[in-house]
Design an enzyme around this catalytic site. Structure first.
Site, short mmCIF file in Angstrom:
data_model
loop_
_atom_site.label_atom_id
_atom_site.label_comp_id
_atom_site.label_asym_id
_atom_site.label_seq_id
_atom_site.Cartn_x
_atom_site.Cartn_y
_atom_site.Cartn_z
N GLU A 81 9.01 -28.37 8.82
CA GLU A 81 9.62 -29.19 7.77
C GLU A 81 10.84 -29.96 8.29
OE1 GLU A 81 8.11 -29.53 5.04
OE2 GLU A 81 7.08 -27.67 4.50
N HIS B 125 15.01 -24.31 2.51
CA HIS B 125 13.69 -24.34 1.86
C HIS B 125 13.16 -22.91 1.77
CE1 HIS B 125 9.50 -25.01 0.98
NE2 HIS B 125 9.11 -24.58 2.17
N HIS C 13 10.34 -20.10 -0.84
CA HIS C 13 9.21 -20.03 -1.78
C HIS C 13 9.55 -19.09 -2.93
CE1 HIS C 13 6.18 -21.09 1.74
NE2 HIS C 13 7.06 -22.04 1.52
#
Ligand code: 13P
Ligand code: ZN
Length: 273
Positions: A122, A145, A147
């Protein structure tokens, strides 16, 4: 080199916070396998003599980032586990310096156990966000980032696939969410991870003032002035998502804080919406 890097107190704080936050991400169940990644602009925390003294490994970039030329970043490695970052930052992350043209970078520390070590897949999205942060003079230097399970679950429900209903739902579940994220969070429709398209969509959402952008059916990205603050933002938003799903699982449709109760918070805390 490692000792000389962490000798600077600012750098030590960044590495300590990255290790602490990575444990929380794992404990919260938001960092399965290699899920998630982190980058920190450490240009001001790292002395240039250190950054030029390593054995450098050059990597070209597909895109060009001239405004980031010469800047230095701490970045997690692709395929690496967040839960391992706390144990060994030198194997699971790296320090890299962008080339003078901004179209590549040199890894100057880290990724020690593997000559093919690369920063997160990413990285293009992180770079576009850092580019935006620099251009807008924003104080944030951290891009995280992860989840977050409950927030991702909401993006599978048709009614929350847009910013307005999503923000309203999150604000209405807990007063601290309105206080912590008064502008709300951004929403980006599903796109292939690691693509320039997703990077641009993410930057567009940050341009609208959000501190978190939720990626449909994937995860979220937060920007902040420290790793721990980035974690805190996501933790706060996910709390609301969790409460909402718990009520739903109990067969209830929660009414949540009403408009006038949210307006009270705006007045009481002087929030800028
Ligand atoms: P990386 O291992 O490349 O960082 O990818 C993890 C991830 O969450 C991709 O979206
Ligand atoms: Zn991801």
């Amino acid at each position: 080199l490692c000792d000389s890097i962490i000798a600077g107190s600012e750098m030590k704080t960044i590495l300590d916070e990255a290790a602490e936050a990575s444990s929380y991400l794992w404990e919260n169940g938001w960092a399965e396998r290699n899920a998630g990644n982190l980058s920190v602009d450490i240009s001001d925390a790292l002395s240039s003599s250190i950054i030029l003294s390593g054995d450098e490994r050059f990597r070209p970039l597909a895109g060009s980032y001239p405004s980031l030329a010469g800047r230095s970043y701490l970045v997690t490695g692709t395929g690496r586990r967040f839960r391992d970052l706390a144990k060994d930052a030198g194997q699971n992350s790296c320090i890299l310096r962008m080339t003078d043209g901004g179209d590549g970078f040199n890894i100057v520390w880290g990724g020690l156990d593997n000559p093919d070590f690369n920063p997160t897949s990413e990285w293009p999205a992180h770079l576009r966000v850092h580019e935006f942060l620099r251009a807008s003079g924003a104080p944030e230097n951290v891009v995280l980032h992860t989840h977050p399970t409950e927030m991702i679950a909401l993006t599978h429900m048709p009614e929350y696939k847009n910013e307005q209903t999503l923000c309203q739902a999150l604000w209405s579940m807990h007063p601290e969410v309105k206080v912590t994220l008064p502008i709300g969070i951004g929403f980006a429709r599903y796109m292939v991870p690691g693509t320039e398209e997703l990077a641009m969509e993410t930057v567009e959402a940050f341009r609208r003032g959000f501190k978190i952008v939720l990626w449909e059916m994937h995860g979220c990205v937060a920007i902040a002035g420290s790793v721990m603050s980035a974690f805190d933002l996501i933790d706060t938003a996910n709390k609301s998502a969790k409460i909402l799903l718990m009520c739903r699982a109990a067969g209830l449709t929660p009414q949540g804080l009403e408009k006038h109760q949210q307006d009270e918070l705006v007045a009481a805390f002087g929030l800028k919406e």
